[in-house]
Design an enzyme around this catalytic site. Structure first.
Site, PDB file in Angstrom:
ATOM      1  N   ARG A 122      43.753  20.401  43.382  1.00  0.00           N
ATOM      2  CA  ARG A 122      42.751  21.847  43.323  1.00  0.00           C
ATOM      3  C   ARG A 122      42.913  22.583  44.344  1.00  0.00           C
ATOM      4  O   ARG A 122      41.865  23.147  43.869  1.00  0.00           O
ATOM      5  CB  ARG A 122      41.064  20.425  43.501  1.00  0.00           C
ATOM      6  CG  ARG A 122      41.262  19.713  42.756  1.00  0.00           C
ATOM      7  CD  ARG A 122      39.985  19.404  42.993  1.00  0.00           C
ATOM      8  NE  ARG A 122      39.578  17.789  41.197  1.00  0.00           N
ATOM      9  CZ  ARG A 122      39.799  16.519  41.654  1.00  0.00           C
ATOM     10  NH1 ARG A 122      40.343  16.803  43.056  1.00  0.00           N
ATOM     11  NH2 ARG A 122      39.438  15.641  41.061  1.00  0.00           N
ATOM     12  N   LYS A 144      44.466  37.172  39.339  1.00  0.00           N
ATOM     13  CA  LYS A 144      44.399  36.496  37.646  1.00  0.00           C
ATOM     14  C   LYS A 144      46.366  36.397  37.824  1.00  0.00           C
ATOM     15  O   LYS A 144      47.055  36.625  38.072  1.00  0.00           O
ATOM     16  CB  LYS A 144      44.514  37.823  36.918  1.00  0.00           C
ATOM     17  CG  LYS A 144      43.082  38.296  36.684  1.00  0.00           C
ATOM     18  CD  LYS A 144      43.868  39.134  35.281  1.00  0.00           C
ATOM     19  CE  LYS A 144      42.737  39.890  35.488  1.00  0.00           C
ATOM     20  NZ  LYS A 144      42.291  41.072  33.584  1.00  0.00           N
ATOM     21  N   GLU A 186      52.774  50.728  34.234  1.00  0.00           N
ATOM     22  CA  GLU A 186      51.902  50.123  35.281  1.00  0.00           C
ATOM     23  C   GLU A 186      51.259  51.141  35.814  1.00  0.00           C
ATOM     24  O   GLU A 186      49.615  51.589  36.632  1.00  0.00           O
ATOM     25  CB  GLU A 186      52.091  49.412  36.234  1.00  0.00           C
ATOM     26  CG  GLU A 186      51.654  47.771  34.881  1.00  0.00           C
ATOM     27  CD  GLU A 186      50.827  47.668  34.083  1.00  0.00           C
ATOM     28  OE1 GLU A 186      49.646  48.052  34.570  1.00  0.00           O
ATOM     29  OE2 GLU A 186      50.102  46.199  33.332  1.00  0.00           O
ATOM     30  N   LYS A 238      43.946  49.222  42.279  1.00  0.00           N
ATOM     31  CA  LYS A 238      43.033  48.247  41.417  1.00  0.00           C
ATOM     32  C   LYS A 238      42.195  47.196  42.681  1.00  0.00           C
ATOM     33  O   LYS A 238      41.672  46.613  42.344  1.00  0.00           O
ATOM     34  CB  LYS A 238      44.574  46.875  41.747  1.00  0.00           C
ATOM     35  CG  LYS A 238      43.946  45.648  40.920  1.00  0.00           C
ATOM     36  CD  LYS A 238      45.469  45.138  40.414  1.00  0.00           C
ATOM     37  CE  LYS A 238      45.107  44.077  39.579  1.00  0.00           C
ATOM     38  NZ  LYS A 238      46.252  43.447  38.668  1.00  0.00           N
ATOM     39  N   GLU A 248      36.447  40.193  36.354  1.00  0.00           N
ATOM     40  CA  GLU A 248      36.243  40.881  34.753  1.00  0.00           C
ATOM     41  C   GLU A 248      35.314  40.750  34.395  1.00  0.00           C
ATOM     42  O   GLU A 248      35.577  39.951  33.253  1.00  0.00           O
ATOM     43  CB  GLU A 248      37.667  40.250  33.788  1.00  0.00           C
ATOM     44  CG  GLU A 248      37.714  41.508  33.195  1.00  0.00           C
ATOM     45  CD  GLU A 248      39.324  41.699  32.807  1.00  0.00           C
ATOM     46  OE1 GLU A 248      39.680  41.413  30.855  1.00  0.00           O
ATOM     47  OE2 GLU A 248      40.341  41.938  32.889  1.00  0.00           O
ATOM     48  N   ARG A 252      36.525  46.031  35.536  1.00  0.00           N
ATOM     49  CA  ARG A 252      37.833  44.921  36.223  1.00  0.00           C
ATOM     50  C   ARG A 252      38.070  45.252  34.473  1.00  0.00           C
ATOM     51  O   ARG A 252      39.618  45.188  35.119  1.00  0.00           O
ATOM     52  CB  ARG A 252      37.822  43.741  36.631  1.00  0.00           C
ATOM     53  CG  ARG A 252      39.490  43.655  36.911  1.00  0.00           C
ATOM     54  CD  ARG A 252      39.356  42.434  37.546  1.00  0.00           C
ATOM     55  NE  ARG A 252      40.913  42.104  37.647  1.00  0.00           N
ATOM     56  CZ  ARG A 252      41.347  41.085  38.495  1.00  0.00           C
ATOM     57  NH1 ARG A 252      40.651  40.300  39.472  1.00  0.00           N
ATOM     58  NH2 ARG A 252      42.738  40.425  38.310  1.00  0.00           N
ATOM     59  N   ASN A 256      43.084  47.442  31.872  1.00  0.00           N
ATOM     60  CA  ASN A 256      43.176  46.922  30.868  1.00  0.00           C
ATOM     61  C   ASN A 256      43.725  47.666  29.831  1.00  0.00           C
ATOM     62  O   ASN A 256      44.253  47.698  28.748  1.00  0.00           O
ATOM     63  CB  ASN A 256      43.331  45.731  30.468  1.00  0.00           C
ATOM     64  CG  ASN A 256      43.017  44.520  30.357  1.00  0.00           C
ATOM     65  OD1 ASN A 256      44.533  43.842  31.519  1.00  0.00           O
ATOM     66  ND2 ASN A 256      41.627  43.849  31.241  1.00  0.00           N
ATOM     67  N   HIS A 259      46.389  48.094  27.505  1.00  0.00           N
ATOM     68  CA  HIS A 259      46.993  46.112  27.229  1.00  0.00           C
ATOM     69  C   HIS A 259      46.336  45.963  25.738  1.00  0.00           C
ATOM     70  O   HIS A 259      46.890  44.565  25.254  1.00  0.00           O
ATOM     71  CB  HIS A 259      46.464  45.278  28.306  1.00  0.00           C
ATOM     72  CG  HIS A 259      47.166  45.956  29.535  1.00  0.00           C
ATOM     73  ND1 HIS A 259      47.269  47.201  30.347  1.00  0.00           N
ATOM     74  CD2 HIS A 259      47.889  44.992  30.688  1.00  0.00           C
ATOM     75  CE1 HIS A 259      47.875  46.790  31.253  1.00  0.00           C
ATOM     76  NE2 HIS A 259      48.183  45.964  31.426  1.00  0.00           N
ATOM     77  N   HIS A 263      49.496  43.273  24.157  1.00  0.00           N
ATOM     78  CA  HIS A 263      49.580  42.121  24.484  1.00  0.00           C
ATOM     79  C   HIS A 263      49.350  42.168  22.453  1.00  0.00           C
ATOM     80  O   HIS A 263      50.425  41.138  22.313  1.00  0.00           O
ATOM     81  CB  HIS A 263      47.915  41.487  24.293  1.00  0.00           C
ATOM     82  CG  HIS A 263      47.875  41.653  26.305  1.00  0.00           C
ATOM     83  ND1 HIS A 263      46.771  40.908  27.068  1.00  0.00           N
ATOM     84  CD2 HIS A 263      48.663  41.806  27.161  1.00  0.00           C
ATOM     85  CE1 HIS A 263      47.652  41.258  27.870  1.00  0.00           C
ATOM     86  NE2 HIS A 263      48.409  41.806  28.158  1.00  0.00           N
ATOM     87  N   HIS A 277      56.896  44.284  29.746  1.00  0.00           N
ATOM     88  CA  HIS A 277      55.423  44.578  29.180  1.00  0.00           C
ATOM     89  C   HIS A 277      54.664  46.257  29.917  1.00  0.00           C
ATOM     90  O   HIS A 277      54.242  46.752  28.675  1.00  0.00           O
ATOM     91  CB  HIS A 277      54.606  43.481  30.614  1.00  0.00           C
ATOM     92  CG  HIS A 277      53.246  43.291  30.507  1.00  0.00           C
ATOM     93  ND1 HIS A 277      52.225  43.331  29.718  1.00  0.00           N
ATOM     94  CD2 HIS A 277      52.415  43.885  31.351  1.00  0.00           C
ATOM     95  CE1 HIS A 277      50.814  43.343  29.761  1.00  0.00           C
ATOM     96  NE2 HIS A 277      51.169  43.967  30.814  1.00  0.00           N
TER      97      HIS A 277
END
Length: 380
Positions: A122, A144, A186, A238, A248, A252, A256, A259, A263, A277
């Site tokens: 956990r 993330k 990026e 960031k 997010e 946040r 993206n 993105h 994606h 990417h």
């Protein structure tokens, strides 16, 4: 020439340390967080072949023993089978909650290992040692973690902040030019979304970031300093956004930029080497600025300027730069519907009023998006 960016999250704060020579200092920098002098390392075969011995030596010099799991390289490693392998290996190593797992690699390893660390017992602590430019400026910071699904990219995961990030820019010198430029997508994104002065600097100094060594193989201090600055400014931007919106819910999403298009293109190319990417981010940013211009939000000079800089860097900027077939505009739009930024069935785009002035919008007509995609596909 060491810079530190502090990510100030209450109860989960950590430092991102940026500069040359950090791999050799890994043991010294990780020791304060250890309850016992033992760590586990998860990496991938390309990184392991070049850097794993140096990392383990640096740990051993401070009395830290380590065991390493070496996974295959590539985006396909961010999947259920390799997550299961990683989790079971960590359990076999008897990793405890007070231990530290080191994610040693690019964004794929960082995301996968972070997610494994979030789920084992956990939640165990982990340290990011990103080896690619993309990972240093983006995926290693912010917590993330996750894996891909056949339904879309990064749809399975958790927010799990690292304990420490060590961004050794010396590691960037072993990247191929394509991998370096993928990460640069990026870097440029940060200037586009929130700092026009940083984008100005990238236009003038960005090309110098690619060529670090002189003819005699030496590493000029001014170019090292430029790389440190590019990584530090990106990480600071960031960190500032993550501190305001860790999970997010608002700001946040600005990270993206590009993105949503990216994606969909990654899914269309099967998450393969056809499109890395950062290459998808660069193309996506160009498309996002084109969409913004067509919606009357910014002048046409802005997408032209974005494309001009990316082309000068030698990057992919258009759908025509992607090898092989692509689906039609309607299929690409449907793939966007699987994006994590969909809220109440409404797709959110990151648009821009200009370079350095991005914002989140759910008020984007589908016909405008289809128009941009159709025109881009027609140029192939």
């Amino acid at each position: 020439m060491i810079e530190t960016v502090h990510v100030n999250l209450p109860g989960r704060a950590y430092d991102v340390v940026i500069g040359p020579g950090l791999l050799a200092e890994a043991g010294t920098r990780i020791t304060p967080f250890l309850r016992r002098p033992k760590v586990t390392i998860v990496t991938e075969e390309n990184v392991a072949a070049v850097h794993l011995a140096a990392l383990q030596q640096g740990l051993e010099e401070t009395g830290i023993t380590s065991e390493a799991l070496v996974l295959p390289a590539g985006e396909s490693t961010k999947s259920w089978p390799f997550l299961e392998q990683t989790v079971e290996w960590l359990l076999a190593q008897k990793v405890e909650r007070g231990d530290i797992v080191i994610a040693f690699g690019g964004g794929v390893i960082g995301d996968l290992v972070g997610f494994a660390a979030a789920t084992v017992r956990r939640g165990v602590r982990f340290v990011q040692i990103p080896t690619s430019l993309l990972a240093q400026v983006d995926s290693s910071v912010g917590g993330k973690t996750g894996i891909n699904s056949p339904s879309g990219k990064n749809l399975i995961g958790a927010f799990h902040q690292p304990t420490l990030v060590l961004a050794d820019i010396d590691l960037l010198s072993t990247l191929t030019e394509r991998d370096f430029l993928s990460g640069y997508g990026e870097v440029a994104k940060y200037g586009m979304l929130g700092d026009s002065h940083f984008f100005d600097w990238l236009e003038s100094d960005g090309p110098n970031l690619k060529h670090l060594k002189d003819v005699d193989g030496a590493m000029p201090e001014d170019k090292i300093a430029a790389r440190v600055w590019a990584v530090t400014r990106s990480v600071q931007m960031k960190a500032d956004i993550v501190e305001r919106d860790e999970t997010e819910q608002g700001d946040r999403a600005l990270l993206n930029l590009g993105h949503t298009f990216c994606h969909a293109l990654e899914a269309a190319t099967g998450y393969s080497d056809r499109l890395l990417h950062g290459e998808g981010v660069a193309i996506g940013c160009a498309l996002a600025f084109e969409l913004s211009a067509r919606m009357g939000l910014c002048s046409q000079e802005e997408p032209s300027r974005v494309r001009a800089h990316l082309k000068e860097m030698g990057m992919k900027t258009d759908l025509s730069d992607i090898d092989g077939d692509l689906p039609d505009a309607e299929t690409l739009l449907a793939l966007m519907g699987q994006d994590k930024k969909v809220v109440d069935g409404q797709l959110r785009f990151i648009l821009a009023r200009g370079i350095g002035d991005a914002f989140v919008s759910a008020d984007v007509p589908a016909d405008k998006v289809l128009g941009v995609l159709r025109d881009a596909l027609a140029l192939r």
